[in-house]
Design an enzyme around this catalytic site. Structure first.
Site, PDB file in Angstrom:
ATOM      1  NE  ARG A 200      -2.725   1.229   3.548  1.00 60.67           N
ATOM      2  CZ  ARG A 200      -3.657   1.336   4.497  1.00 60.67           C
ATOM      3  NH1 ARG A 200      -4.935   1.477   4.150  1.00 60.67           N
ATOM      4  NH2 ARG A 200      -3.351   1.279   5.775  1.00 60.67           N
TER       5      ARG A 200
ATOM      6  CG  ASP B 215      -4.141   2.466  11.292  1.00 62.87           C
ATOM      7  OD1 ASP B 215      -5.104   3.147  11.711  1.00 62.87           O
ATOM      8  OD2 ASP B 215      -4.238   1.689  10.322  1.00 62.87           O
TER       9      ASP B 215
END
Length: 546
Positions: free
Chosen positions: A181, A461
């Site tokens: 990603r 996160d």
């Protein structure tokens, strides 16, 4: 290094590349940034940057309309795409079965553990799980090279007279499929300047990964594969199509060799899922319910809408009607077009000191994965290796086939109003203070170079920290929000919570980024007091690293 495999001569990173300059030099940089890659970055930036800036300007204009009262909706100018008969291209055999995927940052230890974990796929995350210090970004690319070659190793530091543990990869046939990603369109890589401008972080990540590993992955029928984050429109998807086609041409890959999965994690994007699939139809293999960023995007989109304020984070679950509608529409859309419909993240981590609490957490994971598989999702995400067996058991029991493309969900008919309906709930003092703590502790760790942080038995996160930060701002600036005990939510309440936080945390020396707590408190206070909501927490934070 790996450049030799592609007949690109190794050279110093300082080799003159017209128009390009690097602002830092770290160990090993020369091998990772050979002239061929630097030339690709220059041509890629010049081809894509005008479109990126136009896309970012379109985001600002769209948000201004939302702030003025407009509501997101399905586009009338693309109705022909939604109504036409078409399907995405064939899905590679390596991605046919993605029932359990694990995600995490790109450091060597995490990459080894994730690839060896027993999950079907590992998403190596240069975005929400990585603090993008220049050293971290380059170390992540080095980890990707070692992972693809199969020789990545890591030895933990020794503790006293006890030697450090050694980590290495299992044989290739036992490893998870690697998907990378890159960063989203909004993030710069300030350490690579082209014509005086910072290159897009995502372009640097994707181009570097493909340059070093693309041909090896293509030869092994393993990609390259990417997860594309935070898209808001079909135009942004088309920009990625242009960028990836450019990278393929420059690296000698066949057009369409790079396959992608797109995260539907912004509220505007849920209204353009078919259009996004269409824009990438020759290379896209699926969409993913990026639930945490999606909640953050809902908050940000409706930051000025007092009638769409969400309750505290713990009450905003996937069973809420607006999130259930989003998930089911994604399944129906993907299966109609022959693409995977991936489920969302289970953020729980093991609670080793409390078996009862641990079993309760696992029960929540089982229920969440059962909801996903019975709704028709083709796979799901976990944040910790200990959850893989739990998720795998649920999907194995209820999905005997590699995926569920045959589950068309023709019963799903979702309206605009269902997708944007706010959910009821409350804001407790504990919920408010948890938002403050999560945001401060995550920010402190991020500023210290750590982008993935365990807090209160959840893996936090950037996406989850964004929920906390945006809720605090909206609750304060709405002017009418109260805790469930009647206390007004205002800057005074936040200031009191921030002042008390160091005492609540106690000794912070063992916490990730513990030495940056004061800096994180100051940044959260500044952002929360501002009359304008900062688009992304990581933008002002990025200015404070390196």
């Amino acid at each position: 290094m790996s450049a030799v495999a592609f007949d690109v001569p190794a050279a110093a990173a300082g080799t003159a590349t017209p128009g390009l300059s690097l602002t830092l030099n770290v160990a090993g940089q020369q091998d990772l940034l050979p002239p061929g890659l630097l030339a690709l970055l220059v041509s890629l930036h010049r081809a894509i940057e005008p479109g990126r800036q136009a896309a970012l300007a379109a985001r600002i204009a769209r948000q201004a309309r939302f702030d003025a009262g407009e509501l997101p909706d399905f586009r009338s100018d693309t109705r022909h795409i939604r109504e036409a008969a078409w399907r995405v291209g064939p899905i590679p055999a390596a991605l046919a079965d993605r029932r359990v995927e694990i995600t995490g940052p790109t450091d060597a230890k995490m990459v080894i553990n994730a690839l060896n974990s027993g999950a079907k796929v590992f998403m190596a995350d240069f975005e929400d799980s990585t603090s993008p210090t220049w050293a971290n970004v380059l170390a992540g690319q080095r980890s990707m090279i070692g992972a693809v070659r199969g020789d990545l190793t890591f030895t933990a530091p020794a503790v006293g007279d006890k030697p450090g543990r050694h980590y290495q990869l299992e044989p290739a046939e036992q490893r998870a499929v690697l998907i990378v990603r890159p960063r989203g369109w909004h993030l710069d890589e300030k350490h690579v300047l082209i014509d005086g401008q910072a290159i897009a972080g995502g372009l640097f990540d994707a181009a570097s990964f493909v340059f070093h590993n693309g041909r090896a992955l293509a030869a092994a029928d393993r990609g390259p594969y990417l997860y594309l984050p935070k898209l808001q429109s079909m135009e942004e998807a088309a920009l990625w199509e242009q960028a990836l086609s450019h990278i393929e041409a420059a690296t000698g890959l066949a057009q369409g060799q790079i396959k992608v999965t797109v995260l539907i994690e912004t509220l505007p994007a849920v209204f353009e899922m078919e259009e996004i699939l269409h824009a990438l139809r020759e290379r896209i293999v699926g969409l993913n319910c990026g639930r945490w960023d999606y909640i953050f995007s809902y908050l940000k989109t409706f930051r000025r809408h007092a009638d769409r304020i969400l309750p505290e984070r713990g009450q905003v679950t996937m069973t809420q009607p607006f999130l259930k509608a989003y998930s089911e529409l994604l399944i129906a859309t993907c299966h109609k077009r022959g693409a995977h419909a991936m489920g969302g993240m289970a953020a729980q981590i093991p609670i080793n000191h409390d078996p009862v609490a641990n079993e309760q957490a696992l029960a929540r994971v089982r229920a969440d994965k059962l909801r996903e598989v019975t709704a028709g999702h083709d796979g799901t995400w976990v944040a910790h290796p200990a959850l893989i067996a739990v998720a795998m058991e649920v999907f194995n029991e209820h999905m005997p086939t590699p995926n569920q493309h045959h589950v068309l969900r023709k019963d799903v008919s979702v309206s605009r109003d269902e997708l944007i309906a706010a959910c009821s709930g409350s804001i407790s003092r504990a919920g408010f203070e948890n938002n403050v703590e999560v945001c401060v502790r995550y920010l402190a760790a991020w500023l210290d170079g750590n982008g993935c942080v365990p807090i209160h038995n959840l893996m936090e996160d950037a996406a989850t920290a964004e929920i906390s930060r945006t809720q605090i701002w909206q609750w304060i600036h709405a002017g009418s929000c109260q805790l469930d005990d009647g206390t007004a939510i205002d800057l005074a309440l936040l200031q009191a919570s921030l002042q008390a936080l160091p005492g609540r945390l106690g000794d912070t020396s063992a916490l990730p980024g513990g030495g940056r707590i004061a800096q994180a408190i100051a940044l959260l206070a500044e952002l929360s007091a501002s009359p304008v909501l900062e688009d992304f927490l990581t933008l002002p934070a990025y200015a404070r690293i390196n």
